[in-house]
Design a protein around this motif. Structure first.
Motif, mmCIF file in Angstrom:
data_model
loop_
_atom_site.group_PDB
_atom_site.id
_atom_site.type_symbol
_atom_site.label_atom_id
_atom_site.label_comp_id
_atom_site.label_asym_id
_atom_site.label_seq_id
_atom_site.Cartn_x
_atom_site.Cartn_y
_atom_site.Cartn_z
ATOM 1 N N TYR A 357 -87.359 19.581 61.283
ATOM 2 C CA TYR A 357 -87.836 18.300 61.165
ATOM 3 C C TYR A 357 -88.345 18.579 59.384
ATOM 4 C CZ TYR A 357 -90.267 13.668 61.206
ATOM 5 O OH TYR A 357 -89.938 12.166 60.597
ATOM 6 N N ILE A 358 -89.073 19.633 59.657
ATOM 7 C CA ILE A 358 -89.570 20.748 58.732
ATOM 8 C C ILE A 358 -88.417 20.252 57.678
ATOM 9 C CG2 ILE A 358 -91.445 21.799 57.336
ATOM 10 C CD1 ILE A 358 -93.039 22.159 59.856
ATOM 11 N N VAL A 359 -87.234 21.051 57.568
ATOM 12 C CA VAL A 359 -86.388 21.714 57.098
ATOM 13 C C VAL A 359 -85.783 20.620 56.539
ATOM 14 C CG1 VAL A 359 -84.281 22.858 56.857
ATOM 15 C CG2 VAL A 359 -86.884 24.246 57.658
ATOM 16 N N ALA A 360 -85.732 19.503 57.730
ATOM 17 C CA ALA A 360 -84.352 18.507 56.976
ATOM 18 C C ALA A 360 -85.188 17.031 55.940
ATOM 19 C CB ALA A 360 -84.289 17.587 57.904
ATOM 20 N N ILE A 361 -87.127 17.271 56.222
ATOM 21 C CA ILE A 361 -87.240 17.097 55.066
ATOM 22 C C ILE A 361 -87.416 17.188 53.652
ATOM 23 C CG2 ILE A 361 -90.076 15.672 54.313
ATOM 24 C CD1 ILE A 361 -90.796 15.810 57.939
ATOM 25 N N ALA A 362 -87.740 18.872 53.576
ATOM 26 C CA ALA A 362 -87.544 19.597 52.637
ATOM 27 C C ALA A 362 -86.237 19.083 52.074
ATOM 28 C CB ALA A 362 -88.020 20.579 53.091
ATOM 29 N N ALA A 363 -85.014 19.046 52.947
ATOM 30 C CA ALA A 363 -83.634 18.828 52.471
ATOM 31 C C ALA A 363 -83.589 17.548 51.638
ATOM 32 C CB ALA A 363 -82.617 19.158 53.231
ATOM 33 N N ARG A 364 -84.293 16.362 51.901
ATOM 34 C CA ARG A 364 -84.472 15.319 51.541
ATOM 35 C C ARG A 364 -85.163 15.180 50.084
ATOM 36 N NH1 ARG A 364 -88.412 11.328 50.917
ATOM 37 N NH2 ARG A 364 -87.719 9.041 51.319
ATOM 38 N N ASP A 365 -86.272 16.101 49.977
ATOM 39 C CA ASP A 365 -86.834 16.178 48.460
ATOM 40 C C ASP A 365 -85.417 16.406 47.704
ATOM 41 O OD1 ASP A 365 -88.806 16.492 46.310
ATOM 42 O OD2 ASP A 365 -88.489 18.709 47.098
ATOM 43 N N GLU A 366 -84.446 17.903 48.232
ATOM 44 C CA GLU A 366 -84.178 18.533 47.681
ATOM 45 C C GLU A 366 -82.807 16.929 46.965
ATOM 46 O OE1 GLU A 366 -81.182 20.742 44.946
ATOM 47 O OE2 GLU A 366 -83.104 20.658 45.536
ATOM 48 N N MET A 367 -82.058 16.880 48.110
ATOM 49 C CA MET A 367 -81.290 15.483 47.822
ATOM 50 C C MET A 367 -81.444 14.320 46.679
ATOM 51 S SD MET A 367 -78.265 14.554 48.412
ATOM 52 C CE MET A 367 -77.534 15.390 50.241
ATOM 53 N N GLN A 368 -83.118 13.936 47.340
ATOM 54 C CA GLN A 368 -83.947 12.982 46.172
ATOM 55 C C GLN A 368 -83.493 13.764 44.337
ATOM 56 O OE1 GLN A 368 -87.451 12.689 47.893
ATOM 57 N NE2 GLN A 368 -87.074 10.322 47.911
ATOM 58 N N ARG A 369 -83.707 15.215 44.356
ATOM 59 C CA ARG A 369 -83.806 15.435 43.097
ATOM 60 C C ARG A 369 -82.002 15.409 42.584
ATOM 61 N NH1 ARG A 369 -87.446 19.605 45.758
ATOM 62 N NH2 ARG A 369 -85.363 21.301 45.598
ATOM 63 N N GLN A 370 -81.159 16.353 43.154
ATOM 64 C CA GLN A 370 -79.828 15.822 43.148
ATOM 65 C C GLN A 370 -79.699 13.877 42.005
ATOM 66 O OE1 GLN A 370 -77.253 17.376 46.147
ATOM 67 N NE2 GLN A 370 -78.618 18.653 46.312
ATOM 68 N N TRP A 371 -80.424 13.644 42.979
ATOM 69 C CA TRP A 371 -80.026 11.616 42.118
ATOM 70 C C TRP A 371 -80.745 11.616 41.327
ATOM 71 C CZ3 TRP A 371 -77.254 7.818 43.980
ATOM 72 C CH2 TRP A 371 -76.450 7.823 44.872
ATOM 73 N N GLN A 372 -81.954 12.639 41.387
ATOM 74 C CA GLN A 372 -82.522 12.025 39.626
ATOM 75 C C GLN A 372 -81.830 12.507 38.359
ATOM 76 O OE1 GLN A 372 -84.843 9.504 41.207
ATOM 77 N NE2 GLN A 372 -86.220 10.440 39.064
ATOM 78 N N ALA A 373 -81.357 14.321 38.616
ATOM 79 C CA ALA A 373 -80.613 14.518 38.026
ATOM 80 C C ALA A 373 -79.149 13.566 37.838
ATOM 81 C CB ALA A 373 -79.796 15.959 38.845
ATOM 82 N N LEU A 374 -78.492 12.958 38.455
ATOM 83 C CA LEU A 374 -77.282 12.259 38.336
ATOM 84 C C LEU A 374 -78.162 11.269 37.445
ATOM 85 C CD1 LEU A 374 -74.409 11.750 38.725
ATOM 86 C CD2 LEU A 374 -75.300 9.832 40.580
ATOM 87 N N PHE A 375 -79.380 10.115 37.559
ATOM 88 C CA PHE A 375 -79.842 8.927 36.830
ATOM 89 C C PHE A 375 -80.193 9.604 35.729
ATOM 90 C CE2 PHE A 375 -81.113 7.686 40.835
ATOM 91 C CZ PHE A 375 -80.180 6.580 41.190
#
Length: 474
Positions: A357-375
């Protein structure tokens, strides 16, 4: 048909409010017209499942008296709105579609409802949802099945399915909805209306009848609006987000930016690797790209963050939350239409321990950074709402593998929700007698950028095909 020559139930929210404030129409006239429409249409589609006519008419009379006394009536003066079953309305059950909660009476309005009332809106009814608001289909043991007005064979969407159908059939210009995996945008898509999922935290979400919110709800779920017109969605957003002191997750964020109306670079995404996008939807995206380009936007094909990886992370977080909070209630309800998809989703997610669960939350953070890079390169994204045309009833009642495939099809919806981003579905036309449209996505709290681009698409396509609410629903 001009508003002055059409029944009041056909008017937009912006036209109703303006006419009420000018003294040209009374709020009671609007309410009476809406209830006439509900009486004529709702028995065929079952979108609105609870009505307090006495309260609505009393509220309308009070607003009329205030206006006559020269008092301000608010930006939604006299506008009829409907509220989904999972949000508190004082004195009514927040059942969320389950008989187990049919006596869960709200003591006060949820703050989103209070904001609407303060703006002069009149609550005319509650819209149907699946139990626990947890399907892309809308039916429950309390109120039965809601039907899509375009075809009874396809889903009306979910979980804000009643809201989508109510708007599409003229039972109010504005409907409240919620979205944790597409529950606003998908009903908007399959019913051919506008659906805005606001940024998570933009609109207050706390409900006194359900004070415990696990991480998935806190970080992904969002309030929003379904409407017939972009202008009405804009007006609703501004009022729904006005205040939220009771919600610790509400963000008093800026709404308007100087460059909201400025054409920007757009990431045009019509491929979802490993899934594919229906040719009709790809054509709708191509047409939308051309429309935006003609308006000065710079269109470039781009690659999105991995949607399927987003679904995996979503499942790890949300389904773990569900194991703790919802599965026992689902099993106690004993409704196969819900237990089958929920347990299949659980099987898709697998058992997730604390470390996972903790790893999934960290992976969500990484996914958010990928969206930020796209934006950073593309401040606006044009992409599918779903990878397929509207689903047939029963599409979530199969095997675990079929559920995995279904979630992949819905991955453009889920990936946006995972990161708490705002998303806007804009209808662009019809194909084979069913609605089609596109999704626009922007950085957090940039809803006005979405709405401006949506207005351009709406102007090019004429908005809702209004035959479904001007004529009788089959």
């Amino acid at each position: 048909m001009s508003p002055a020559r059409s029944p009041l139930w056909q008017w937009s929210a912006t036209d109703i409010s303006a006419a009420v404030q000018r003294g040209e129409i009374r709020c009671t006239e609007v309410v009476d017209s809406i209830y006439d429409r509900i009486d004529a249409v709702n028995p065929q589609v079952n979108a609105i499942v609870h009505i307090d006519r006495e309260r609505a008419r009393s509220d309308a009379q009070a607003l009329d008296a205030a206006r006559q006394a020269g008092q301000p009536c608010g930006p939604l003066a006299g506008v009829p709105v409907s509220i989904k079953l999972n949000v508190d309305v004082a004195g009514e059950a927040t059942s969320n579609g389950t008989p187990l909660w049919s006596d869960r009476i709200a003591q006060t309005d949820g703050e989103v409802v209070a904001n609407l009332r303060r703006a002069g809106a009149i609550v005319i009814g509650r819209t149907n949802a699946p139990p626990h608001s947890f399907r892309w289909f809308t039916e429950n043991p309390l109120h039965g099945r809601t039907l899509n007005p375009w075809s009874a064979d396809i889903t009306p969407g979910g979980s804000s399915g009643g809201a989508g159908v109510a708007v599409a059939t003229g039972m109010g210009p504005i409907a409240h909805g919620t979205d944790i995996a597409g529950s606003i945008r998908y009903p908007a898509y399959v019913n051919g209306v506008v659906g805005l999922r606001a940024t998570t935290g933009r609109i207050p979400a706390f409900q006194g009848t359900a004070p415990k919110r696990f991480f998935g709800l806190q970080s992904m779920s969002a309030q929003g609006v379904l409407a017939r017109r972009i202008a009405d969605a804009r007006l609703a957003l501004q009022t729904m987000a006005a205040s939220g002191a009771s919600d610790p997750l509400w963000v008093d964020a800026r709404r308007d930016y100087e460059d909201d109306d400025t054409p920007v670079s757009v990431a045009w995404i019509d491929e979802v690797p490993g899934i594919g996008v229906d040719p009709t939807i790809r054509q709708a995206l191509r047409d939308a790209a051309q429309t935006l380009e003609a308006a000065g936007y710079r269109i470039e094909r781009a690659t999105a963050p991995d949607f399927q990886r987003g679904v995996e992370i979503w499942r790890a977080i949300v389904m773990t939350d569900c194991r703790l909070g919802m599965v026992a209630a689902v099993d106690a309800l004993g409704d196969p239409s819900l237990t089958t998809p929920v347990h299949n989703m659980l099987a898709c997610a697998g058992e997730v321990d604390l470390a996972g669960y903790i790893v999934a939350i960290a992976a969500r953070d990484e996914m958010q950074r990928q969206w930020q890079a796209l934006f950073q390169r593309y401040p606006l994204v044009l992409m599918p709402t779903s990878c397929r045309l509207p689903l047939q009833w029963g599409a979530d009642q199969g095997t675990v593998e079929q559920m995995r495939e279904l979630m992949a099809v819905q991955s453009p919806l889920m990936a946006v929700a995972l990161c708490g981003l705002p998303g806007l579905h804009v209808p662009t036309g019809m194909a084979g007698g069913l609605p089609v449209g596109v999704q626009l996505v922007a950085p957090a709290f940039r809803e006005m950028r979405l709405l401006r681009a949506g207005e351009i698409l709406e102007a090019a396509n004429g908005g809702l095909n209004e035959s479904r609410w001007m004529d009788d629903v089959p």
